[in-house]
Design a protein around this motif. Sequence first.
Motif, PDB file in Angstrom:
ATOM      1  N   UNK A 249       0.812  -1.217   0.000  1.00 55.45           N
ATOM      2  CA  UNK A 249       0.000   0.000   0.000  1.00 55.45           C
ATOM      3  C   UNK A 249       0.846   1.267   0.000  1.00 55.45           C
ATOM      4  N   UNK A 250       2.156   1.132   0.231  1.00 59.72           N
ATOM      5  CA  UNK A 250       3.067   2.271   0.133  1.00 59.72           C
ATOM      6  C   UNK A 250       3.793   2.299  -1.200  1.00 59.72           C
ATOM      7  N   UNK A 251       3.420   1.380  -2.093  1.00 60.77           N
ATOM      8  CA  UNK A 251       3.996   1.330  -3.439  1.00 60.77           C
ATOM      9  C   UNK A 251       2.909   1.287  -4.513  1.00 60.77           C
ATOM     10  N   UNK A 252       1.675   1.490  -4.132  1.00 64.96           N
ATOM     11  CA  UNK A 252       0.578   1.267  -5.064  1.00 64.96           C
ATOM     12  C   UNK A 252       0.237   2.510  -5.890  1.00 64.96           C
ATOM     13  N   UNK A 253      -0.460   2.262  -6.995  1.00 65.71           N
ATOM     14  CA  UNK A 253      -0.926   3.367  -7.853  1.00 65.71           C
ATOM     15  C   UNK A 253      -1.801   4.330  -7.058  1.00 65.71           C
ATOM     16  N   UNK A 254      -2.646   3.790  -6.183  1.00 65.34           N
ATOM     17  CA  UNK A 254      -3.528   4.629  -5.381  1.00 65.34           C
ATOM     18  C   UNK A 254      -2.725   5.537  -4.431  1.00 65.34           C
ATOM     19  N   UNK A 255      -1.661   4.995  -3.842  1.00 68.12           N
ATOM     20  CA  UNK A 255      -0.858   5.799  -2.925  1.00 68.12           C
ATOM     21  C   UNK A 255      -0.090   6.879  -3.674  1.00 68.12           C
ATOM     22  N   UNK A 256       0.476   6.542  -4.828  1.00 73.46           N
ATOM     23  CA  UNK A 256       1.207   7.548  -5.601  1.00 73.46           C
ATOM     24  C   UNK A 256       0.269   8.628  -6.135  1.00 73.46           C
ATOM     25  N   UNK A 257      -0.974   8.262  -6.421  1.00 74.94           N
ATOM     26  CA  UNK A 257      -1.967   9.264  -6.820  1.00 74.94           C
ATOM     27  C   UNK A 257      -2.237  10.216  -5.668  1.00 74.94           C
ATOM     28  N   UNK A 258      -2.306   9.674  -4.457  1.00 76.92           N
ATOM     29  CA  UNK A 258      -2.491  10.494  -3.269  1.00 76.92           C
ATOM     30  C   UNK A 258      -1.306  11.442  -3.068  1.00 76.92           C
ATOM     31  N   UNK A 259      -0.082  10.923  -3.235  1.00 78.91           N
ATOM     32  CA  UNK A 259       1.102  11.759  -3.074  1.00 78.91           C
ATOM     33  C   UNK A 259       1.171  12.851  -4.134  1.00 78.91           C
ATOM     34  N   UNK A 260       0.707  12.536  -5.327  1.00 74.45           N
ATOM     35  CA  UNK A 260       0.679  13.515  -6.419  1.00 74.45           C
ATOM     36  C   UNK A 260      -0.078  14.776  -5.997  1.00 74.45           C
ATOM     37  N   UNK A 261      -1.127  14.569  -5.240  1.00 71.31           N
ATOM     38  CA  UNK A 261      -1.945  15.696  -4.782  1.00 71.31           C
ATOM     39  C   UNK A 261      -1.430  16.338  -3.502  1.00 71.31           C
ATOM     40  N   UNK A 262      -0.358  15.781  -2.948  1.00 75.65           N
ATOM     41  CA  UNK A 262       0.224  16.351  -1.734  1.00 75.65           C
ATOM     42  C   UNK A 262       1.526  17.104  -2.020  1.00 75.65           C
TER      43      UNK A 262
END
Length: 318
Positions: free
Chosen positions: A192-205
């Motif tokens: 969950x710290x390497x997933x597409x969903x997590x990187x999408x979240x980081x993109x917005x942070x």
Amino acid sequence: MTYKKAQVISRKSNNTPLTKPRALSLRDYISKDDEPDGKYKILLRMKTPYQRIAVVELKNGKVLVYGDGYVMFGTTGDDNIWAESLVHIPMAAAKKQQNVLMIGGGGGITTREVLRYRGVNTVTVVDIDSKMLDLGRNLKQLVKFNKGSLSNAKVKTVIRDGRAFVEKSQMKWDVIIIDVPEPSHDSPGLSRLYSREFFTLLKNRLTTGGVISIACSMISEMPEFCWSVIATIKAAGLYVLPYHYDARKKYGEDWCFCAASNKPLASSDLNIKISTRYLTSSKLKSMFQFSSKYRRKWSRRKIQTDNNKVLADIHERY
């Protein structure tokens, strides 16, 4: 920063008592594969809710910190190389370096490198295991090595799951550094710290011009792992600049990293404004070049999501 599956205690039948957990052995703390050469002294062994931790002192006085049998970090030369590679590329690529988020990095070594930039105002270090952060703050050999970084007034430490912290926070950061172990079948939650969903979240942070850096394991042993992380980041809508540090001559390993941003990144634009020991101009040039034997594995890339085991399966194969 590791996540473990809960220990399962099974009942054979209604008349069979619960199986007693087996006594932990040295190999639960220091695996045979990662056992130091020569004589060493075990300074500490402890079991936390998340992992088994051991601290080992080598005959030269340096220390290694183990998590579930494998070296996490220490006070050796390769720890300095790793920290410089993971930190200084994104710090050079980012438009600003005022606010930095560190997920993992409980040893304080990467935080030490971040604090070398005068423009840094805050560093938030998030780790799920308080004992790892305690070692980074209090183990004298580590404190000397990390220059007391985790006790610096600019540094805030948070004991929390890194994903949960980012999901709840509304902050934006100039640089986000991800320094956590690879997902495996023993630690599937790390996916969950390497997933597409997590990187999408980081993109917005990210702030405008902000940069993320991610440690992508050893490309010399698991090229598919590195390429799959990069492909996953791209699937989240980020631009990616992959790089590696070839330390095979000295340590037998070639470490893969990548920088990611909402804008295109080019190695030619990087200007590291502080002195570094290992990232020389000639080394920097080679870090963004990948040999054909690595590039041939690009076709085997897969996307990690919250709902699959892509990276854990790759880890298991190797």
